[in-house]
Design an enzyme around this catalytic site. Sequence first.
Site, short mmCIF file in Angstrom:
data_model
loop_
_atom_site.label_atom_id
_atom_site.label_comp_id
_atom_site.label_asym_id
_atom_site.label_seq_id
_atom_site.Cartn_x
_atom_site.Cartn_y
_atom_site.Cartn_z
CG ASP A 86 -2.02 0.97 1.16
OD1 ASP A 86 -2.28 1.50 0.06
OD2 ASP A 86 -2.65 1.23 2.20
N GLY A 87 0.34 2.30 -0.63
CA GLY A 87 0.99 3.62 -0.56
C GLY A 87 1.60 4.07 -1.88
N GLY A 100 0.10 5.29 -4.53
CA GLY A 100 -0.52 6.54 -4.98
C GLY A 100 0.05 7.74 -4.22
NE ARG A 101 -1.52 6.69 1.01
CZ ARG A 101 -1.56 5.81 1.98
NH1 ARG A 101 -1.33 6.20 3.22
NH2 ARG A 101 -1.83 4.55 1.73
CD1 TRP A 102 7.38 6.52 -2.62
CD2 TRP A 102 6.98 6.85 -4.82
NE1 TRP A 102 8.60 6.57 -3.27
CE2 TRP A 102 8.38 6.78 -4.62
CE3 TRP A 102 6.50 7.06 -6.11
CZ2 TRP A 102 9.30 6.90 -5.66
CZ3 TRP A 102 7.41 7.19 -7.15
CH2 TRP A 102 8.79 7.10 -6.92
CB SER A 125 -8.55 -5.67 -3.50
OG SER A 125 -9.16 -4.45 -3.84
CG ASN A 185 -7.47 -2.49 -5.78
OD1 ASN A 185 -6.59 -3.28 -5.48
ND2 ASN A 185 -7.78 -1.48 -4.98
C1 FPP Z 1 -2.01 0.05 -3.23
O1 FPP Z 1 -1.52 1.38 -3.23
C2 FPP Z 1 -1.48 -0.66 -4.37
C3 FPP Z 1 -2.21 -1.27 -5.36
C4 FPP Z 1 -3.67 -1.27 -5.35
C5 FPP Z 1 -1.57 -1.93 -6.49
C6 FPP Z 1 -0.35 -2.73 -6.13
C7 FPP Z 1 0.34 -3.03 -7.38
C8 FPP Z 1 1.67 -3.03 -7.55
C9 FPP Z 1 2.68 -2.82 -6.50
C10 FPP Z 1 2.20 -3.28 -8.92
C11 FPP Z 1 1.94 -4.71 -9.26
C12 FPP Z 1 3.06 -5.33 -9.87
C13 FPP Z 1 3.78 -6.38 -9.42
C14 FPP Z 1 4.76 -6.94 -10.31
C15 FPP Z 1 3.62 -6.99 -8.09
P1 FPP Z 1 -2.54 2.56 -3.50
O2 FPP Z 1 -2.61 2.77 -4.97
O3 FPP Z 1 -3.85 2.24 -2.85
O4 FPP Z 1 -1.82 3.76 -2.81
P2 FPP Z 1 -2.51 4.94 -1.99
O5 FPP Z 1 -3.24 4.31 -0.83
O6 FPP Z 1 -1.35 5.76 -1.56
O7 FPP Z 1 -3.42 5.65 -2.96
#
Ligand code: FPP
Length: 246
Positions: free
Chosen positions: A24-25, A27-29, A69, A72
């Site tokens: 997680d994180g 988007g914020r990154w 998920s 998502n």
């Molecule tokens: C959550 O962060 C992340 C996801 C919903 C997607 C995770 C996907 C990856 C890391 C890329 C997949 C690729 C591989 C090869 C594993 P968020 O988008 O909810 O972040 P935020 O809470 O800061 O908005």
Amino acid sequence: MALFQKKEPAPQRQIPTHIAIIMDGNGRWAKKRGLPRTAGHKVGAEAFRTIANYAKSIGLRYLTVYAFSTENWKRSEEEVDAIMELLERYLREAIRDMDKNRVRFCFFGDLSRLSPQLQQEAREAVERSKGYEGVQVNFCLNYGARDEILRAARTFAQACAEGRAKPEDLTEAGFSNLLYSAGVPDPDLIIRPSGEIRTSNFLLWQSAYSEYYFTDTLWPDFSPADLDRAIDAYQHRSRRYGGVKP
Ligand code: FPP
């Protein structure tokens, strides 16, 4: 003389068998850097690659990651496409390097909603890595724990309706075997980066006695040193499974 004194061996670290991570994180990154959310996923995918290699090097047996998920899909088409593309690219490279990496792949979730191409890469990765003895990576893709439990309940109800099973015969172990994670030991440690403190529909059945570790580090910044810190915290927990310490 101190120079010739034998050094005490460092105490052996007990590595958990199974670690699960909510990545997680991203988007914020990206937002912090004025970048599009997709840039965060790209660096997040790199962080995953680094952590999977590190997990293998320290002898972890199972690594489960929440990559996408059932909820998502609510995100923009552009973001969903970018995540799927990253996964596809990663799997293609993994399949190419399979003999070198010896990572075993498994998928938790309903893959039927993914593109035929991604489904094909996933099937191929599972098939070709079946016999590898390194770490097993479980990708949770279009995964939701409630959905997983509901599907298992339906499967069992169907077996009862057809006279192949009796309700009173269902055990915890039997139910576990109806989940996507059949045959995989429950996670010892579940890590959630990014400062959020909730489980978000992740491994609800399997986490009954898991230890949780939360950190403010955003997933794209998550490094092997962060994993070490989480394992170190885990090693200082006292797991009693509802009993008392002898
Ligand atoms: C959550 O962060 C992340 C996801 C919903 C997607 C995770 C996907 C990856 C890391 C890329 C997949 C690729 C591989 C090869 C594993 P968020 O988008 O909810 O972040 P935020 O809470 O800061 O908005």
